[in-house]
Structure formats: structure tokens, C-alpha cells
Motif scaffolding. Structure first.
Motif, short mmCIF file in Angstrom:
data_model
loop_
_atom_site.label_atom_id
_atom_site.label_comp_id
_atom_site.label_asym_id
_atom_site.label_seq_id
_atom_site.Cartn_x
_atom_site.Cartn_y
_atom_site.Cartn_z
N VAL A 1 47.91 49.37 33.29
CA VAL A 1 47.12 50.53 32.89
C VAL A 1 45.64 50.18 32.77
O VAL A 1 44.77 50.94 33.21
N SER A 2 45.33 49.02 32.22
CA SER A 2 43.93 48.64 32.04
C SER A 2 43.24 48.41 33.38
O SER A 2 42.07 48.78 33.56
N ILE A 3 43.95 47.82 34.35
CA ILE A 3 43.37 47.62 35.69
C ILE A 3 43.11 48.97 36.35
O ILE A 3 42.01 49.23 36.85
N ALA B 1 34.63 44.98 28.58
CA ALA B 1 33.73 45.59 29.57
C ALA B 1 32.37 45.91 28.96
O ALA B 1 31.33 45.74 29.61
N ASP B 2 32.37 46.35 27.70
CA ASP B 2 31.11 46.62 27.00
C ASP B 2 30.35 45.34 26.69
O ASP B 2 29.13 45.34 26.60
N THR B 3 31.12 44.24 26.51
CA THR B 3 30.51 42.98 26.07
C THR B 3 30.04 42.11 27.24
O THR B 3 28.90 41.63 27.25
N VAL B 4 30.92 41.89 28.22
CA VAL B 4 30.60 40.95 29.31
C VAL B 4 30.49 41.63 30.67
O VAL B 4 30.19 40.98 31.67
N PHE C 1 38.16 41.92 33.90
CA PHE C 1 39.43 41.78 34.61
C PHE C 1 40.10 40.43 34.34
O PHE C 1 41.22 40.20 34.81
N LEU C 2 39.47 39.57 33.58
CA LEU C 2 40.10 38.30 33.21
C LEU C 2 41.14 38.49 32.11
O LEU C 2 42.04 37.66 31.94
#
Length: 419
Positions: free
Chosen positions: A255-257, A386-389, A395-396
């Protein structure tokens, strides 16, 4: 999204209905699987759409999946109680009506330009789909001879996958294209109104059909199950507990991907695509999962399920590293191929986890269903990343998920009990 059947496919209901023609009823049930696959996958379109409309961070945008999949965890047990009290057929009708109410709620959410109301609408919609899954799955097993139940379940799974495959393309046309042409953010928000009203109308038509249908009596199957006296618990089986964690991280990773694909393809270093164009590529991600299911079914005739699971998990890890550290078409193709790796994971983890549970199979299946809440938690964590890096390095996070799945395919799947 995936669906599961929590009842044995050799039950007396199937035997008693052998020889009867339930082709229309089965066709109607199959349409349900298509519908909830379609609706669930539309979230991948809603996330970038609502992110732009409400100027959300990635973390805030991922609340779409949090509210949607959180409903599975909160509503699964109450749904079971409703079905037990009212019966499977009424459960289907009520589930369809609740899902329709959720779709209709998108209209005032857009009119009010309110993100919290959108989230509430998603929770209502997902609650209806959860009740649908609890109600409809057993009927697929019951409609016909027990020996052909597996083929019926495979067919309905294929239509569920078809729904997830076509949804992104239609979502891009009906929502993102309209939003692009909108002159204001308020008008862009209203782009979801008509598509979800159409979905509500389809759900209500299906509710009327299922209220009218004469479906087989499941009481004999229910009584056979309730008469069984069980001791102990499914929790005492380590491979079931580890399997539940496997389902949690798998659903979360998938779901996250899918949720970040549109934004990922819009990155200048990847493809620089407009949202409406990027959304159409999600079809390949979910289409890969559908095609891979048929390939996997053939391959696993020769290779053990746990080895196939481990291989697919390792390949997903490799592809995620390519996604995170490359650019352009290489990164784009790599992330889309992960859908192919995902194809066999849910049914394989599920079957390995309930292997050898005996009388605790039903409880074990219920535990695995609750683990779908991973689709609520992990995307939210990826949104924070995603907000941070940045979107690409986020995706890691799924790498950790697939590492656990690889471990489960090597060691964790082996049936063990603490008793």
C-alpha cells in the motif's frame, strides 16, 4: 487489494448445494470482488489529488490509507458479530449500503472543502467493504461443489486484481484530469464528486440485487462450526503469529509503495510527469500483481511455496534499492516491477500461516485478517520519511518489510507450537 476466505472449502453447505445452478449468484459475487478492488486502489489516486487540493504534507496525505485500512482492524470483529446475528446475505446487503453511504459522503466533503470529512467518508466506505468481505467470502465456497471451491476462489481473486488494475487509469481520467482543468482548489476538490456518486449508485444496485437473490442457506455450515469444541488458541502457534506479522508488513509495504507512485513519477529526476499522466502508470504496478498471480500459480506447482515467497521478497528488496538510488526510467521500471513480486505474497503467507492449525484455523484466519491494519500504519510511517528525507529515499522503508517476509519464507513458516 487482497481478499480471504475464513471458512473451509469442504463444508456441508457446498455439499448440499452441489448440482444446483448458482451461476447468476456467483457472477454477482464476483462483481463484489471487482468493486472492492477498484475502490481500494482508487486511494492511490486520492492521495496525490487531496495532497494538492489541501496543501498537505506526505504524512497528512497518508491519513487516507490510515483511515481506510484502520477500518479493517476496528470493524472486522463487529462485522463478524453482525454476520453471526443477521446472516451472510443480509451482511452483504448492509455492507453494500454502508459502502454506498461512504461514497455519497464524498459529495459534502468536497462541497465543504474539508479534509477531515473526506477521511470520515473513507472510514465509512472501508467499514462497508470490511463487512462485505466477512460476508461474501464464505459464499464463494458455498456456491457449488466443494471440490471446485478453490477454482471459484481463484476466479474471484482474479477479478479483485482486475479491479485494482483498471482503477488507476479511470481515476486518472475521471479525477486527476478534471482537477487539472479546474480553475480553483475548491473546484478541484469537487472532481471526486461525480465518480464516487457513480460508485454509490453501482453499490446500491448491487445491494438491491443481493436483497432479491435466493442464496443458499449457510446455517448448516455455521452449526457444524459452532458445535466444534476447541481447546487452546491459535496464538500458541509461532508460525501463525509470525505469519500475521508477515501479512502486516506485506500489506503495509504494498500500500505504501502504491500510494507514493504518482508523486514519485512526478519527481524531475525520475520522469517529471503530470499527476494525471503519472497515475496511468500505476496500472502497470497492479497489473503486474495480477499477471504474477497466474505465473506464480504455475511455478508453485514445481517449487515449494516458501521458496517462491523468499525469492520474490529478495527480488523486491533488490528492486527497491534500485528505486531509491537510481533515476529516470531505470528507477521507474524498477518500482513498477515490484508489483510482479507482490503477486503471490498475500495468499502464500496466508496459507503457510494457517497450515497445521486444525481446529484453530478459523481463529487464525481472523487474526490474519486483523493484520491487514499494516496498510494503515506503514504508509503513515513512509509519509513521515517522505517529508523528512524525500520521496525517493522513503522507498527504503518497505525494504525492512520484505526482509521480514524473506525470513518468514526461510525459517518463520515452519509450523511450531508453544504448547
Amino acid at each position: 487489494m487482497e481478499t480471504v476466505s475464513t471458512l473451509n472449502t469442504t463444508g456441508s453447505a457446498s455439499d448440499s448445494n452441489q448440482g444446483k445452478d448458482y451461476s447468476f449468484a456467483l457472477t454477482s459475487l464476483t462483481s463484489l470482488f471487482f468493486m472492492w478492488g477498484f475502490i481500494t486502489c482508487l486511494n492511490d489516486i486520492l492521495i496525490p489529488h487531496l495532497k494538492g487540493v489541501f496543501d498537505l504534507s506526505y504524512t497528512q496525505a497518508m491519513l487516507v490509507q490510515f483511515c481506510f485500512f484502520g477500518a479493517y482492524f476496528i470493524v472486522s470483529l463487529p462485522s463478524g458479530a453482525i454476520v453471526k446475528r443477521l446472516g451472510y446475505q443480509k451482511g452483504i446487503v448492509i455492507g453494500l449500503v454502508i459502502a454506498a453511504v461512504g461514497c455519497i459522503s464524498f459529495y459534502p466533503a468536497a462541497a465543504l472543502h474539508s479534509y477531515p470529512v473526506f477521511l470520515l467518508a473513507l472510514f465509512i466506505l472501508a467499514s462497508g467493504i470490511t463487512l462485505l468481505q466477512v460476508s461474501a467470502n464464505p459464499y464463494v465456497s458455498a456456491l457449488g461443489a466443494a471440490k471446485t471451491a478453490s477454482s471459484r476462489l481463484t476466479m474471484t481473486q482474479a477479478f479483485n486484481a482486475l479491479g485494482t488494475t483498471v482503477a488507476p487509469y479511470f481515476g486518472a481520467l475521471l479525477i486527476l484530469d478534471q482537477a487539472t482543468e479546474a480553475l480553483s482548489k475548491s473546484a478541484a476538490a469537487e472532481a471526486v464528486q461525480m465518480p464516487y456518486l457513480l460508485l454509490a449508485a453501482m453499490l446500491l444496485i448491487l445491494a438491491a440485487v443481493f436483497a432479491w437473490l435466493k442464496l443458499p442457506d449457510m446455517s448448516s455450515l455455521e452449526s457444524a462450526e459452532t458445535e466444534e469444541v476447541t481447546s487452546g488458541s491459535a496464538w500458541q502457534y509461532s508460525h501463525l503469529v509470525l505469519g500475521a506479522i508477515g501479512i502486516f508488513v506485506y500489506v503495509g509495504a504494498e500500500v505504501s509503495i502504491g500510494s507514493l507512485l504518482v508523486n514519485f513519477f512526478a519527481e524531475p529526476s525520475i520522469a517529471g510527469l503530470e499527476e494525471a499522466e503519472a497515475a496511468k502508470y500505476i496500472t502497470y504496478f497492479w497489473g503486474g500483481a495480477m499477471v504474477g498471480r497466474f505465473i506464480g500459480a504455475a511455478v508453485m506447482q514445481k517449487i515449494s511455496a516458501n521458496k517462491a515467497l523468499c525469492f520474490n521478497a529478495v527480488m523486491a528488496i533488490v528492486l527497491l534499492f534500485i528505486t531509491a538510488f537510481s533515476s529516470g526510467q531505470v528507477a521507474m521500471v524498477a518500482v513498477l516491477l515490484i508489483g510482479l513480486c507482490n503477486s503471490i505474497m498475500f495468499p502464500t503467507i496466508f496459507s503457510l500461516a494457517i497450515n497445521g492449525l486444525g481446529k484453530h484455523t478459523s481463529q487464525g484466519a481472523g487474526i490474519l485478517c486483523l493484520a491487514i491494519v499494516g496498510g494503515a500504519i506503514i504508509p503513515l510511517l513512509q509519509g513521515v520519511l517522505a517529508d523528512t528525507v524525500g520521496v525517493q529515499l522513503a522507498f527504503l522503508l518497505p525494504v525492512v518489510c520484505y526482509m521480514f517476509i524473506a525470513y518468514y519464507g526461510v525459517v518463520g513458516y515452519k509450523p511450531k507450537t508453544s504448547a
